[in-house]
Design a protein around this motif. Structure first.
Motif: not given
Ligand SMILES: [Mn+2]
Length: 245
Positions: A138-140, A150-152, A172-176, A197-199
């Protein structure tokens, strides 16, 4: 003298009076101030000469979260799951980012900002996480507060993010949406366990970095994410010293 950190404004329509406004969230500004930088807001413009003047004026740059980039700008038709956007704002942000990269200046892109970085370098975006075929996390998030994790995110050895945060960090994570095809000279330096990909980091540059999460929201509760902003400001400061010499 503090380094000037230019923050690319977003556009929003104020609901009561339908006024279009340039906006930057307070957490972004506070994070730059707490890191020793002097924030300066760059308002929306499509005037290329003026954008080049802002790039000359500032020693570092910050791009914030916001709406979805128009997929036509990375060579795709809009999918039904693509969100709403503002194509002129996209053009402003992309031209500003291209000029920053050409000038070799440090930049941090957050959420929409990592996507602007990737598209400015010729990369593409998954218009919705369901289109990746393998996103199971869950990214949102729907947690009560913006700074709740909310995630690692796990970092690749030898990258700037790994140097700043170690092997992994909870975010935290707020993307779709997410980075798809990598732009030229970018490396993916952080991933969630589902492979998203987060970075991103620019090869062979001290600090041209994008992150998909929202580090600025942690400013209200502590300094856990401050190293990211401090590295931006410190790298910009080196340019002040260099230019002043
Ligand atoms: Mn995420």
């Amino acid at each position: 003298m503090k380094p000037l950190i230019g923050i690319a404004s977003n556009l929003t329509v104020e609901s009561s009076f339908h006024l279009e406004q340039n906006v930057v969230g307070c957490h972004y500004i506070e994070s730059i101030k707490k890191s020793g930088g002097l924030p300066i807001l760059i308002p929306f413009t499509l005037n290329h000469a003026d954008i080049c003047t802002y790039v000359t004026l500032c020693q570092g740059f910050l791009f914030c979260g916001g709406g979805d980039i128009n997929p036509l700008l990375f060579g795709e038709n809009p999918h039904a799951l693509n969100g709403s956007g503002h194509v002129e704002l996209d053009q402003f942000h992309l031209f500003l980012m291209e000029k920053i990269l050409s000038a070799n200046k440090p930049v941090l892109g957050i959420c929409r900002g990592i996507q602007i970085l990737n598209v400015a370098c010729g990369g593409s975006i998954y218009q919705d996480l369901s289109l990746t075929g393998n996103s199971t996390i869950k990214h949102m998030q729907s947690e009560a507060k913006r700074h709740f994790v909310t995630h690692k995110v796990t970092f690749i050895e030898g990258t700037i993010l790994q140097e700043l945060f170690g092997h992994e960090v909870y975010t935290n994570s707020y993307h779709h949406q997410a980075v798809n095809k990598l732009g030229d000279n970018l490396i993916a330096s952080g991933f969630t366990d589902d492979g998203i990909i987060e970075a991103l980091e620019m090869l062979s540059h001290p600090f041209q970095v994008g992150v998909q999460w929202h580090p600025e929201n942690f400013i209200q509760v502590g300094n856990a994410m401050l190293p990211l902003f401090e590295r931006l400001v410190d790298t910009a400061m080196q340019r002040v010293v260099f230019e002043g010499a």
